[in-house]
Design a protein around this motif. Structure first.
Motif, short mmCIF file in Angstrom:
data_model
loop_
_atom_site.label_atom_id
_atom_site.label_comp_id
_atom_site.label_asym_id
_atom_site.label_seq_id
_atom_site.Cartn_x
_atom_site.Cartn_y
_atom_site.Cartn_z
N ALA A 1 39.86 37.57 48.50
CA ALA A 1 39.94 36.09 48.80
C ALA A 1 39.30 35.68 50.00
O ALA A 1 38.57 35.10 50.33
N ASP A 2 39.57 36.52 50.95
CA ASP A 2 39.02 36.58 52.42
C ASP A 2 37.32 36.67 52.20
O ASP A 2 36.72 35.94 52.95
N THR A 3 36.95 37.68 51.75
CA THR A 3 35.42 37.84 51.55
C THR A 3 34.85 36.54 50.78
O THR A 3 33.76 36.39 50.96
N PHE A 4 35.54 36.21 49.54
CA PHE A 4 34.75 35.14 48.96
C PHE A 4 34.74 33.67 49.80
O PHE A 4 33.71 33.23 49.86
N LEU A 5 35.78 33.78 50.95
CA LEU A 5 35.55 32.48 51.79
C LEU A 5 34.25 32.46 52.87
O LEU A 5 34.00 31.47 53.33
N THR B 1 38.90 34.01 41.02
CA THR B 1 39.94 34.50 40.33
C THR B 1 39.10 35.87 39.54
O THR B 1 39.90 36.87 39.26
N TYR B 2 38.16 35.75 39.25
CA TYR B 2 37.56 36.77 38.61
C TYR B 2 37.10 37.87 39.49
O TYR B 2 37.46 38.98 39.09
N GLY C 1 41.89 35.86 31.32
CA GLY C 1 43.19 36.11 32.19
C GLY C 1 43.13 35.37 33.15
O GLY C 1 44.14 35.08 33.81
N HIS C 2 41.75 35.30 33.94
CA HIS C 2 41.71 34.48 35.06
C HIS C 2 41.64 33.07 34.82
O HIS C 2 41.71 32.41 36.05
N GLU C 3 41.19 32.56 33.66
CA GLU C 3 40.78 31.25 33.57
C GLU C 3 41.68 30.45 34.11
O GLU C 3 41.89 29.18 34.55
N ALA D 1 49.94 36.07 38.67
CA ALA D 1 49.14 34.64 39.10
C ALA D 1 49.92 33.87 40.23
O ALA D 1 49.06 33.45 41.06
N LEU D 2 51.05 33.85 40.25
CA LEU D 2 51.72 33.26 41.53
C LEU D 2 51.51 33.75 42.88
O LEU D 2 51.18 33.13 43.68
N GLN D 3 51.68 35.14 42.81
CA GLN D 3 51.25 35.96 43.98
C GLN D 3 49.66 35.60 44.33
O GLN D 3 49.34 35.24 45.52
N GLU D 4 48.78 35.66 43.58
CA GLU D 4 47.28 35.57 43.78
C GLU D 4 47.29 34.07 44.27
O GLU D 4 46.34 33.68 45.28
#
Length: 462
Positions: free
Chosen positions: A129-133, A154-155, A270-272, A416-419
């Motif tokens: 997530a940090d990389t995505f930002l 999420t993918y 699954g990520h959708e 999902a909740l943790q993510e």
């Protein structure tokens, strides 16, 4: 003096006040099934209706929902229309398989989603997530479609945690392809409602076949590449979701087609659901500055102590609550469809009863249930405090079903909740997501609940 602002009420279809004709039903289901539901759906405990010579029971009462999904779930198999939509895409994946095929698949995947394994994903989720930002840091102040971004995020997390970044994509744009797949193959076709034979071609699904073929090729190439790596360099193979399924292949486990189907289910869909819920959460917070400020304060306080991300879900209850409230208003999976196998009579605790004949389509509709006036105060308003620890005990287990219930409850719910909490914490700690002029996204059901024209929002540094 109380200065707390009135809660934000986001766009939603107004319940119908008249019984629709058959033609209106077909047109509405084709356009947007969320617009079909009438006033009684939001006020009655259950409704029995007839359409095209078929009986449908809409279940809103938590007692009845528990009976259908848990206590007597063996009497309720997947509804035919649901399977006509999903099976062409997922075949014998976990969402669509039944009987022994479903049991084998669930057993094979269960070890990956134990608390120990999911806790081990937390650092990986934070890193990805940090990389995505970086895309936001490089372009702060720009307008981006957040719904597209959350699908990409999420993918990326899914590919890293469950597949060790070894999905053979060959340049596939997952956000665009997933949307194309769900817009074509993931919607009800009029021929489904008319009970046309399965072999009869559905025009809109034909449009999605090329995209589905692309996804299938990605999965087969990924399986082949991993099998080769397991054969030639087994010590370098991480014990991830992909390895677990491939190791389960054999006469007592899964066959190659079932493995492919389950990988399609997780990679393609699954990520959708998490992506859509994250997008709606950011939109709702952008229009509720008071709620956003509570989250920003909570996140800043927790991150100042720098606990490991595996602890964030527990230490950020208001952040979790905002995500859960977004899933209440815009449930990622807005309908749960079953069909009664045998006749039965269900009796409520107050002594009233409902007769359920074999062949009856039984609908548990999170979209309706989550906005039902018998169970929720101010049901159309964004009020995350409903899910604060001191309040959530008032919510019946079967009036809030973002992940389903019973044996077929979503296997990835805790994942999902943790993510979601990790992603929200990182995003909201650095950025604010501001609505663009005129942004009033209309919710549309395309398997998941999506914003009709996306969620264009301006991203600014805090």
């Amino acid at each position: 003096m109380d200065t707390k602002p009135q809660p934000f009420v986001p766009p939603h279809p107004v319940p119908r006040t008249h019984i629709p004709t058959r033609l209106e039903v077909v047109r509405t289901v084709m356009r947007n099934p969320l617009e079909l539901w009438g006033e009684p759906s939001y006020t009655k405990t259950h409704i029995t209706a007839r359409f095209l010579n078929e009986t449908t029971l809409i279940c809103n009462h938590p007692e009845l929902i528990r009976h259908v999904l848990v206590d007597n779930q063996k009497n309720y198999r997947m509804a035919r229309v649901r399977q006509l939509i999903l099976r062409p895409i997922l075949r014998d994946g976990l969402l669509t398989a039944e009987g022994e095929t479903w049991r084998r698949g669930r057993k094979a995947m269960a070890p990956v989603f134990t608390p120990r394994h999911i806790n081990g994903f937390a650092d990986m989720m934070r890193s990805r997530a940090d990389t995505f930002l970086e895309c936001y840091r490089d372009g702060a102040g720009t307008v981006r479609d957040i719904s597209h971004d959350m699908t990409e995020l999420t993918y990326e997390i899914l590919a890293y945690t469950l597949f060790s970044d070894e999905v053979v994509t060959d340049g596939v744009d997952f956000a665009e392809d997933v949307d194309r797949l769900l817009s074509t193959m993931g919607r009800v076709d009029p021929l489904d409602l008319l009970k046309a034979p399965e072999w009869f071609p559905r025009i809109q699904r034909l449009r999605g076949k090329a995209t589905l073929a692309k996804f299938r090729k990605v999965v087969r190439d990924t399986m082949d590449a991993r099998r080769e790596k397991m054969r030639t360099d087994a010590n370098a193979v991480r014990n991830d979701f992909l390895a677990l399924l491939l190791n389960a292949e054999g006469p007592d486990g899964l066959d190659a087609d079932e493995i492919e189907d389950n990988l399609i289910t997780f990679i393609g869909a699954g990520h959708e659901t998490t992506a859509r819920a994250l997008g709606w959460t950011l939109y709702l917070l952008a229009n509720a500055p008071h709620e956003r400020a509570l989250l920003e304060a909570e996140i800043a306080k927790v991150l100042a102590d720098d606990p490991p991300p595996v602890e964030w879900l527990e230490k950020m209850p208001k952040t979790r609550a905002a995500f859960e409230e977004a899933m209440r208003l815009y449930p990622p999976a807005p309908s749960i469809n079953r069909m009664a196998v045998e006749d039965e009579i269900f009796t409520f605790k107050d002594g009233t009863s409902v007769e359920i004949k074999a062949g009856t389509t039984v609908l548990v509709m999170p979209w309706v249930l989550h906005r039902h006036r018998l169970y929720w105060d101010n049901p159309n308003a964004f009020q995350p405090s409903r899910f604060w620890p001191e309040n959530r005990g008032a919510i019946d287990r079967f009036q809030y079903l973002p992940f389903g219930a019973g044996p077929r409850i979503c296997i990835g719910a805790t994942f999902a909740l943790q993510e979601a909490v990790i992603a929200l914490a990182l995003m909201l700690n650095e950025f604010r997501f501001e609505p663009t002029p005129g942004l009033a996204p209309w919710p549309v059901q395309k398997l998941t609940v999506q914003a009709q024209n996306g969620l264009p929002m301006r991203i600014v540094r805090r």
